[in-house]
Design a protein around this motif. Sequence first.
Motif, PDB file in Angstrom:
ATOM      1  N   ARG A  23      -1.975  -1.789 -11.953  1.00 51.89           N
ATOM      2  CA  ARG A  23      -2.565  -1.057 -10.833  1.00 51.89           C
ATOM      3  C   ARG A  23      -1.457  -0.681  -9.862  1.00 51.89           C
ATOM      4  O   ARG A  23      -0.663  -1.523  -9.460  1.00 51.89           O
ATOM      5  CB  ARG A  23      -3.634  -1.905 -10.138  1.00 51.89           C
ATOM      6  CG  ARG A  23      -4.770  -2.305 -11.079  1.00 51.89           C
ATOM      7  CD  ARG A  23      -5.974  -2.881 -10.353  1.00 51.89           C
ATOM      8  NE  ARG A  23      -6.997  -3.288 -11.315  1.00 51.89           N
ATOM      9  CZ  ARG A  23      -7.873  -2.475 -11.873  1.00 51.89           C
ATOM     10  NH1 ARG A  23      -7.860  -1.179 -11.553  1.00 51.89           N
ATOM     11  NH2 ARG A  23      -8.769  -2.924 -12.740  1.00 51.89           N
ATOM     12  N   GLU A  70      -4.621   5.332  -5.443  1.00 48.93           N
ATOM     13  CA  GLU A  70      -4.569   4.154  -6.297  1.00 48.93           C
ATOM     14  C   GLU A  70      -4.940   4.561  -7.717  1.00 48.93           C
ATOM     15  O   GLU A  70      -5.931   5.271  -7.935  1.00 48.93           O
ATOM     16  CB  GLU A  70      -5.532   3.077  -5.786  1.00 48.93           C
ATOM     17  CG  GLU A  70      -5.063   2.437  -4.484  1.00 48.93           C
ATOM     18  CD  GLU A  70      -5.823   1.163  -4.167  1.00 48.93           C
ATOM     19  OE1 GLU A  70      -6.626   0.730  -5.017  1.00 48.93           O
ATOM     20  OE2 GLU A  70      -5.597   0.618  -3.080  1.00 48.93           O
ATOM     21  N   GLN A  71      -4.098   4.129  -8.676  1.00 49.00           N
ATOM     22  CA  GLN A  71      -4.294   4.533 -10.063  1.00 49.00           C
ATOM     23  C   GLN A  71      -4.139   3.327 -10.977  1.00 49.00           C
ATOM     24  O   GLN A  71      -3.632   2.269 -10.564  1.00 49.00           O
ATOM     25  CB  GLN A  71      -3.288   5.629 -10.447  1.00 49.00           C
ATOM     26  CG  GLN A  71      -3.369   6.856  -9.545  1.00 49.00           C
ATOM     27  CD  GLN A  71      -2.489   7.978 -10.031  1.00 49.00           C
ATOM     28  OE1 GLN A  71      -2.478   8.324 -11.205  1.00 49.00           O
ATOM     29  NE2 GLN A  71      -1.746   8.581  -9.113  1.00 49.00           N
ATOM     30  N   THR A  72      -4.555   3.488 -12.233  1.00 47.84           N
ATOM     31  CA  THR A  72      -4.405   2.408 -13.214  1.00 47.84           C
ATOM     32  C   THR A  72      -3.725   2.946 -14.460  1.00 47.84           C
ATOM     33  O   THR A  72      -3.908   4.104 -14.844  1.00 47.84           O
ATOM     34  CB  THR A  72      -5.775   1.817 -13.618  1.00 47.84           C
ATOM     35  OG1 THR A  72      -6.579   2.846 -14.190  1.00 47.84           O
ATOM     36  CG2 THR A  72      -6.476   1.204 -12.426  1.00 47.84           C
TER      37      THR A  72
END
Length: 396
Positions: A140, A147-149
Amino acid sequence: MHTTVGIIGGGPSGLLLARLLRRAGIDSVVLERRDRAYVEQRQRAGILEQATVDVLRAAGAGERLDREGMPHDGIELRFGGRGHRVDFPELTGGRRVWVYAQTEVVKDLIALHLDDGAPLLFEAEVHAIEGVDTDRPVIRYTHEGREQTLTCDYVVGCDGFHGVARNAVPESAKRTYERTYPYSWLGILADAPPVFEELIYAHSERGFALASMRSESVSRLYLQVPNGTDPADWSDERIWDELDARLALDANPAWRLKRGTVTAKSVLPMRSHVTEPMRYGRLFLAGDAAHIVPPTGAKGLNLAAADVIVLARAFAHLKDTGSAELLEEYSATCLRRVWRAEHFSYFMTTTLHTDPEQSPFETQLQLSQLDRIATSRHAAAELAENYTGLPFDAAL
């Protein structure tokens, strides 16, 4: 986004790993928390072992290194008012080292990476690694304000001692070994030609000094100083005077410390640290995330390169055969080389530096060891073999 290998850290080890994986047909994504300008200007190591140079060439990153890098065939040891040159090729069967700064290695690898169009995200702040004990870990991170994964088959932490990756390993699952030294290095960059065509390591009653270089017109010089030293307390004139005193070059009229404009000044603490094992589930640690050496032995960048070479081979073996055997052996394989480098770096550091608490007896032991290197081919060969890097396969 999903990838086979998620790499945290866009320094030399992360970038080299990504390059080796790409050449093996394995996809990866590199996440670097700093911007490109910072990464390309981050001053670190400057000495490359033969094996590191060989793998950079094989990875397509050797063109500028071969054009601008400076091969060195030895070092000069100075102690007790005299000097002794250690001839690397003569003692090791032809091996040498190269002076080529980490900043330049990083620039070369970034350029190759971006030319290939491979994913490399700058200013990507990783704040969590989850599920490394499953078959689908998740990274993450924040990038461009969102915010990204990133889901991965494996995660490799190349983000240094203070990075997220090392801290993602539970304390109960790792062992740490550490030594803090009672001195630091005050390092400068100066617009001045090098004193000598090779590095000079000097032991003196006043403390250790090292004369190195970054190019034919830029010198990199170091002085042993007490821990907690503020660089601002050292004027340029004081630094040059102390280098003159410790290097003691008056006996050789061909060598003179050439003073110039000091362009950078910093203090580097000295320590040794190893985290074992270098793997937890599907999370692998490489470079400073797993181990730190004092810079006296010029091993830091080279150890990081060795880690990712082993790891890239293991991932390629998995892809080609379906066997994870080499991945399972990664930590044990790397740690054999790590501990050898830790020992050599410890030896160089404690032999050449003056501990503030050491006795005259201990000083004489240091001088005796240096004299042994100067008078014994076997002792000199041991230093030369470790400095240039043990043959890669033999050391692994």
